[in-house]
Write an enzyme that holds these catalytic residues in place. Structure first.
Site, short mmCIF file in Angstrom:
data_model
loop_
_atom_site.label_atom_id
_atom_site.label_comp_id
_atom_site.label_asym_id
_atom_site.label_seq_id
_atom_site.Cartn_x
_atom_site.Cartn_y
_atom_site.Cartn_z
N GLY A 73 0.84 -1.10 -0.09
CA GLY A 73 0.21 0.12 0.04
C GLY A 73 0.84 1.38 -0.12
N GLY A 111 5.72 4.28 -8.98
CA GLY A 111 6.36 2.98 -9.17
C GLY A 111 5.52 1.87 -9.13
N HIS A 112 4.62 1.95 -8.10
CA HIS A 112 3.64 0.51 -8.05
C HIS A 112 2.83 0.80 -9.37
CE1 HIS A 112 4.51 1.40 -3.75
NE2 HIS A 112 4.69 0.24 -3.60
N LYS A 150 12.62 -3.36 -9.41
CA LYS A 150 14.19 -3.75 -9.34
C LYS A 150 14.59 -2.87 -8.31
CE LYS A 150 15.69 -4.93 -13.80
NZ LYS A 150 16.60 -4.80 -15.03
N LYS A 151 14.15 -1.80 -7.73
CA LYS A 151 14.46 -1.08 -6.63
C LYS A 151 14.73 -1.92 -5.49
CE LYS A 151 12.98 2.55 -3.37
NZ LYS A 151 12.90 1.54 -2.18
N LEU A 186 11.57 6.32 -6.48
CA LEU A 186 10.19 6.55 -5.65
C LEU A 186 10.19 5.49 -4.78
CD1 LEU A 186 7.88 7.46 -8.65
CD2 LEU A 186 9.35 8.84 -7.27
#
Length: 279
Positions: A27, A32-33, A148-149, A184
């Site tokens: 959440g 990015g999500h 990938k973050k 982000l």
């Protein structure tokens, strides 16, 4: 967008589908999500996201209770992005009894870097992801998209899927960044205005480290120098390091460009940020 609160409701909703494309989240969603959700859409016949703040991956001193929960905004973003099903179980639904069976990833991968500074973190991650996979993808398999973050997390999940022979394709999503280069992250919301302006220094430090690694003949002090430079700006670095993409072992002189990744984790004020750069 259908919202399923229980595992039974989720499975009923997914019954007609053969290949779900799944994006698990905790959440407090950002672009990015949402980029991962959009990436997932053409990969399956139904797009599923989950929102669950997983207690198992928080250490006792970490921010489980204060972790931002932005339910209405998250639902609006997912619906606008075309998500078909949101799985949002309560803790009692996903953990109806104490979770005494847990997934312990290979310590050679999971006990370094993030796992060294956050002991038990990847046990919590692996356990909840395995359980979410069982709920969302258990009957037919499908696709799961991870950013990938969280580079080491992506590798741990890939290894878990392969070793358990799960019928799941793991797809990586590129890191989304603000205009100044900051990755982000939900935790960026903890930063003060001044800290937010300074936060880009982490990605800049990784770029410098990568370039220096490619240019230098003697690399022995580069990682320590990168940490010292951040420390001089008021950061508290855990690591800035160059590793092999294949296994996250320390890079050597024999490792060529295109096979490496620079990874960093550092605390700015009360906020711990992570980032990485493949090169």
């Amino acid at each position: 967008m259908l919202i399923a609160r229980s595992i039974a409701d989720l499975r009923q909703a997914l019954t007609p589908n053969r290949r779900p494309a799944f994006v698990p989240t905790m959440g407090n969603l950002h672009e990015g999500h949402i980029a991962l959700v959009r990436q997932a859409q053409p990969l399956g016949d139904v797009t599923v996201a989950s929102i669950f703040v997983n207690r198992l991956q928080f250490l006792p001193h970490e921010d489980f209770d204060s972790y931002p929960r932005t339910w209405e905004a998250d639902c609006a973003k997912l619906q606008a992005a075309g998500c078909d099903v949101l799985f949002a179980p309560r803790e009692a639904d996903l953990y109806p009894e104490p979770q005494t069976f847990k997934v312990h990833p290979d310590p050679r991968l999971a006990d370094m870097l993030e796992g060294h500074f956050r002991p038990g973190f990847f046990v919590g991650v692996s356990t909840v992801v395995m359980k979410l996979f069982a709920c969302v993808l258990g009957a037919t398999g499908g696709v799961a998209v991870f950013g990938k973050k969280d580079y080491q997390q992506l590798m741990v999940i890939r290894h878990m899927v392969r070793q358990f022979a799960l019928p799941i394709e793991i797809v990586a999503g590129e890191t989304c960044r603000a205009a100044d280069g900051l990755a982000l992250s939900s935790r960026n919301g903890y930063l003060s205005l001044e800290e937010r302006q300074e936060a880009v220094a982490l990605s800049q430090a990784l770029k410098r480290l990568a370039q220096q690694w490619l240019d230098a003949s003697d690399r022995s002090a580069l990682e320590a120098q990168a940490q010292d430079a951040l420390r001089a700006r008021g950061w508290a670095p855990d690591y800035l390091t160059v590793r092999r993409r294949a296994d996250l072992l320390p890079a050597t002189a024999d490792d060529a460009a295109g096979t490496l990744v620079a990874l960093g984790a550092a605390r700015l004020g009360n906020t711990r940020l992570i980032d990485n750069l493949e090169f």
